[in-house]
Design an enzyme around this catalytic site. Structure first.
Site, PDB file in Angstrom:
ATOM      1  N   TRP A 101      33.231  -0.420  15.901  1.00 31.32           N
ATOM      2  CA  TRP A 101      33.039  -0.922  14.567  1.00 31.32           C
ATOM      3  C   TRP A 101      33.948  -2.234  14.705  1.00 31.32           C
ATOM      4  CZ3 TRP A 101      29.294   0.729  12.113  1.00 31.32           C
ATOM      5  CH2 TRP A 101      29.048   2.009  12.248  1.00 31.32           C
ATOM      6  N   ASP A 171      39.659  -3.100   8.148  1.00 28.58           N
ATOM      7  CA  ASP A 171      38.576  -2.099   7.901  1.00 28.58           C
ATOM      8  C   ASP A 171      39.109  -0.832   7.864  1.00 28.58           C
ATOM      9  OD1 ASP A 171      36.351  -0.268   7.988  1.00 28.58           O
ATOM     10  OD2 ASP A 171      35.385  -0.875   9.615  1.00 28.58           O
ATOM     11  N   LYS A 195      33.117   7.815   3.924  1.00 31.04           N
ATOM     12  CA  LYS A 195      33.823   8.738   4.734  1.00 31.04           C
ATOM     13  C   LYS A 195      35.006   9.460   3.777  1.00 31.04           C
ATOM     14  CE  LYS A 195      32.000   6.411   8.115  1.00 31.04           C
ATOM     15  NZ  LYS A 195      32.312   5.321   8.705  1.00 31.04           N
TER      16      LYS A 195
END
Ligand code: PLP
Length: 360
Positions: A101, A171, A195
């Site tokens: 990511w 993030d 999530k």
């Protein structure tokens, strides 16, 4: 109806209480005679939903007044472009690459300016967090970027990097609201909500006010300018209204539970059950350097691909879903987000013990 133990990395398990309450209100939200999905985002009822959600999030995370909370669309990945478009005044940014990511964010930012990879853990399949105490931070960097919890590899920063005064952008998709954080240490904290908080497609951006300007890169779309959404209180266009409503319910759930300190305690105890077992198992091994282990995502392997596949299949048959590791890593991964009950982890460990006895 029967519910499984869902160890998916995302979209992931949500609190049953929240799902039940949403189900109860599906046809008639609070006497309005309609579902939240059907109502105007300019209505009184929705105004209260979004305002309450923001107030509860501010309380949970202790967000200072000089930070805006934005409820946006496009998931976490949209931010990979939105961040450089809005923050790259000097067209320079430093990225710490600790997984897929972070790497995607780094590659996207490279479209907009000069990006420096100032540290990486790719040399050992992202199984650790590099030492970030004295990095070669660029003098003219507009910001330093990290992915705080690496969903795929199961690592987590236990200490934030020393950015030498530069704005930190993080993030936090897969550790959002899993423990308290000090928001003042960041310029931007953001995360996709699927999530740990709500339905996919939505991202929450917590951004310091001085970073919200009209001075964005030429050609930046209106919809990708933070100022557009900050000025309109996330109601510039139709927001992800149902997502905001579910997130609001999860915020209430967390508040009732005792807030983020309490959530952290629960998460630590829960993760310890699995890590302690992995540390003494003769069959299963955790793949992450112990000090950098995530409380949320726990990757592990047997060392034998066929045995891994057998485990995943037998676990599924026993009601433990989505334990297969990410396609880039293989093995297994148990994502044990806030809403995964401790009993779920205990049951998984019991199942692993049995599998170990049968297959050693
Ligand atoms: C899942 C995830 C993303 C991608 O989220 P999307 O909403 O699918 O764009 C980004 N970063 C992290 C850390 C993630 O776990």
């Amino acid at each position: 109806m029967s519910r499984v133990y869902n160890f998916s990395a995302g979209p992931a398990v949500l609190p049953e209480e929240v799902l039940k309450s949403a189900a109860d209100e599906m046809l008639d939200y609070n006497g309005t005679g309609m579902s939240v999905m059907e109502m105007s985002h300019r209505s009184k009822a929705f105004e209260e939903i979004i305002e309450t959600a923001e107030a509860d999030l501010r309380e949970l995370m202790n967000i200072p007044d000089n930070y805006k909370v934005l409820f946006l669309q496009g998931g976490a990945s949209q931010q990979f472009a939105m961040i450089p478009m809005n923050l790259m005044k000097n067209k320079v940014a430093d990225y710490i690459v600790t997984g897929q990511w972070a790497k995607k964010a780094y590659q996207e930012a490279a479209k907009y300016g000069k990006v420096n990879k100032i540290a990486s853990s790719e040399d050992r399949t992202f199984s650790y967090i590099p030492d970030c105490s004295d990095l070669p931070i660029s003098e003219d960097a507009d910001y330093v970027y990290i992915c705080e919890n690496n969903t795929i590899y199961g690592t987590k920063y236990k200490e934030l990097p020393n950015t030498k005064g530069k704005t930190l952008v993080a993030d936090v998709s897969s550790c959002f609201l899993s423990e308290p954080i000090d928001v003042t240490k960041y310029g931007i904290v953001y995360g996709g909500v699927q999530k740990n908080i709500g339905p996919a497609g939505m991202v929450i951006v917590i951004i310091r006010e001085d970073l919200i300007t009209e001075d964005v890169l030429p050609g930046t779309p209106t919809m990708l300018t933070y100022k557009t959404h900050a000025d309109a209180k996330s109601l510039y266009n139709t927001p992800p209204a149902y997502g905001i409503y579910i997130c609001g319910k999860v915020f209430k759930w967390l508040k009732n539970l005792g807030g983020l300190e309490k959530m952290k305690e629960i998460n630590e105890a829960k993760a310890k059950i699995l890590y302690d077992y992995l540390d003494q198992s003769s069959l299963f091994k955790g793949t992450v350097v112990a000090k950098d282990r995530s409380l949320m995502n726990v990757p592990f392997v047997t060392g034998d691909k066929e045995l891994d596949a057998k485990f995943v299949a037998e676990a599924k048959a026993a009601g433990f879903e989505n334990l297969k590791g990410h396609r880039t890593v293989g093995g297994m991964r148990a994502s044990i987000y806030n809403a995964m009950p401790t009993e779920g982890v205990k049951a998984l460990v019991e199942f692993m013990k049995k599998f170990e006895e049968e297959n050693l």
